[in-house]
Design an enzyme around this catalytic site. Sequence first.
Site, mmCIF file in Angstrom:
data_model
loop_
_atom_site.group_PDB
_atom_site.id
_atom_site.type_symbol
_atom_site.label_atom_id
_atom_site.label_comp_id
_atom_site.label_asym_id
_atom_site.label_seq_id
_atom_site.Cartn_x
_atom_site.Cartn_y
_atom_site.Cartn_z
ATOM 1 N N HIS A 1 27.531 41.353 34.622
ATOM 2 C CA HIS A 1 28.910 40.972 34.963
ATOM 3 C C HIS A 1 28.866 40.147 36.248
ATOM 4 O O HIS A 1 28.682 40.690 37.333
ATOM 5 C CB HIS A 1 29.776 42.224 35.158
ATOM 6 C CG HIS A 1 29.993 43.004 33.909
ATOM 7 N ND1 HIS A 1 30.717 42.504 32.841
ATOM 8 C CD2 HIS A 1 29.564 44.230 33.542
ATOM 9 C CE1 HIS A 1 30.746 43.416 31.874
ATOM 10 N NE2 HIS A 1 30.045 44.464 32.266
ATOM 11 N N GLU B 1 25.325 53.436 34.141
ATOM 12 C CA GLU B 1 25.847 53.326 35.512
ATOM 13 C C GLU B 1 25.607 54.576 36.352
ATOM 14 O O GLU B 1 26.528 55.107 36.976
ATOM 15 C CB GLU B 1 27.332 52.950 35.468
ATOM 16 C CG GLU B 1 27.538 51.626 34.750
ATOM 17 C CD GLU B 1 29.008 51.237 34.546
ATOM 18 O OE1 GLU B 1 29.898 51.956 35.004
ATOM 19 O OE2 GLU B 1 29.243 50.179 33.929
ATOM 20 N N GLU C 1 25.907 43.021 28.814
ATOM 21 C CA GLU C 1 27.371 42.863 28.953
ATOM 22 C C GLU C 1 27.718 41.569 29.693
ATOM 23 O O GLU C 1 28.568 41.559 30.596
ATOM 24 C CB GLU C 1 27.962 44.058 29.720
ATOM 25 C CG GLU C 1 27.637 45.414 29.118
ATOM 26 C CD GLU C 1 28.307 46.597 29.816
ATOM 27 O OE1 GLU C 1 29.233 46.376 30.628
ATOM 28 O OE2 GLU C 1 27.904 47.736 29.555
ATOM 29 N N ASN D 1 21.352 51.763 31.416
ATOM 30 C CA ASN D 1 22.134 50.530 31.523
ATOM 31 C C ASN D 1 22.886 50.525 32.856
ATOM 32 O O ASN D 1 23.414 51.554 33.275
ATOM 33 C CB ASN D 1 23.141 50.552 30.348
ATOM 34 C CG ASN D 1 23.862 49.260 30.107
ATOM 35 O OD1 ASN D 1 23.234 48.197 30.041
ATOM 36 N ND2 ASN D 1 25.182 49.320 29.961
ATOM 37 N N ASP E 1 29.233 38.453 31.240
ATOM 38 C CA ASP E 1 30.439 37.624 31.401
ATOM 39 C C ASP E 1 30.451 37.099 32.838
ATOM 40 O O ASP E 1 29.784 37.650 33.711
ATOM 41 C CB ASP E 1 31.751 38.331 31.001
ATOM 42 C CG ASP E 1 32.048 39.617 31.725
ATOM 43 O OD1 ASP E 1 31.438 39.866 32.780
ATOM 44 O OD2 ASP E 1 32.908 40.383 31.254
HETATM 45 O O1 9MR Z 1 35.534 46.522 28.418
HETATM 46 C C1 9MR Z 1 35.828 47.892 28.613
HETATM 47 C C2 9MR Z 1 37.318 48.066 28.852
HETATM 48 O O2 9MR Z 1 38.038 47.737 27.683
HETATM 49 C C3 9MR Z 1 37.613 49.481 29.299
HETATM 50 O O3 9MR Z 1 38.983 49.597 29.646
HETATM 51 C C4 9MR Z 1 36.730 49.830 30.486
HETATM 52 C C5 9MR Z 1 36.981 51.239 31.002
HETATM 53 O O4 9MR Z 1 36.205 51.494 32.126
HETATM 54 O O5 9MR Z 1 35.367 49.689 30.120
HETATM 55 C C6 9MR Z 1 35.031 48.383 29.806
HETATM 56 O O6 9MR Z 1 33.664 48.255 29.538
HETATM 57 C C7 9MR Z 1 32.770 48.598 30.592
HETATM 58 C C8 9MR Z 1 31.496 49.116 29.951
HETATM 59 O O7 9MR Z 1 31.777 50.174 29.085
HETATM 60 C C9 9MR Z 1 30.485 49.525 31.002
HETATM 61 N N1 9MR Z 1 30.239 48.494 31.956
HETATM 62 C C10 9MR Z 1 31.409 47.855 32.553
HETATM 63 C C11 9MR Z 1 32.364 47.392 31.441
HETATM 64 C C12 9MR Z 1 33.550 46.644 32.039
HETATM 65 O O8 9MR Z 1 34.304 47.500 32.837
#
Ligand code: 9MR
Length: 364
Positions: free
Chosen positions: A246, A169, A275, A210, A277
């Site tokens: 996402h 990101e 990722e 990513n 969803d």
């Molecule tokens: O799914 C993850 C969640 O449990 C955490 O609280 C969160 C913190 O920012 O991160 C989520 O995963 C993220 C991933 O690491 C990077 N891309 C976005 C995902 C969803 O927020």
Amino acid sequence: MRKPIKAVLVGAAATALLAPGSINAFAHEDHGRGHQDQRATTLGALGKRAGVRIGTAVDMAALADDPPYRAKAATEFSSVTAENVMKWEVVEPSRGKYDWKAADELVDFARANGQLVRGHTLLWHNQLPAWLTSGDFTPGELRDILRKHITDEARHFKGRIWQWDVVNEAFNEDGTLRDSIWLRALGPGYIADAFRWAHKADPKAKLYINDYNIEGVNAKSTALYDLVADLREQGVPVHGVGIQGHLSVQYNAPHDIAENMKRFDDLGLETAITEADVRIPMPSDSTKQEAQAEGYDVLLRGCLLTPRCTDFTVWGFTDKYSWVPDTFEGEGAANIFDEEYRAKPAYSALREDLMLAAGVKGRR
Ligand code: 9MR
């Protein structure tokens, strides 16, 4: 609405595969078939025949406490990603003191189940430990801290990680680089450095950049394209582009995803959906679930149409555990199984796509 790709299947095989209810019967329960037989119809098994790994992000608390979750994670998928336990705040909660326990457990689980592991993530602006974000470090110190963190983590897992999300990101929506502690202190060169350090520590791992909202052709995906093209030209060891995926049923599915992915493929880079969803404004209903299935379908097709797309990972597989309701108020139900582990239309859509792809490009 998703169109009946079933129509493309012809002949006896199609009749057998698509006998009324057969897909759902596979999807919902064992029906007395043996373990091997059941496994051969999972997303992971179908994906192998289609030439892609099908993975999931894994929530380690659910894996420990919820046997049905553990069983599905073990059997349905051919790769896994650490949802949280390889992130900086978890592995290095105090400076120089590492805690690999949860991450090692995931790697062991994957090995026991014949799965590959996506490492997530070595460098991000989020989930950083407080000692790092509130420390008053000079740029030189931050560079040393970052190099040490990347080197130590990649080395700890050396040989056990298939793909690393090295940089996560890094971009804003308009294609400029995100303002982060890394950009501010180190300038844009931090990205190339991160890849070089990771490669040195684990030369065999495939190294990914990513991001989200880069499914279609837009300012952000184009900026990322320009960056990776430039890095490749400089000989920086970047091997793949991770497209998070996402989505929300409230927005159009990215129908130009294959066109976008082709640009990266043409550079010789791997790609992956990392990722996936598709969230739903609650309450969910069958129309919204069909729209959700279309979102998953578009993402997977993007991958299947791209020769060097290696894997398709869902960001969790059951609505029982999901980051979505905590982040998007009033939205949820973003996964392919509901809270009781019943398959949703999205699951069937993925299966159908994989069956078609296995027929076309698989080794039957
Ligand atoms: O799914 C993850 C969640 O449990 C955490 O609280 C969160 C913190 O920012 O991160 C989520 O995963 C993220 C991933 O690491 C990077 N891309 C976005 C995902 C969803 O927020």
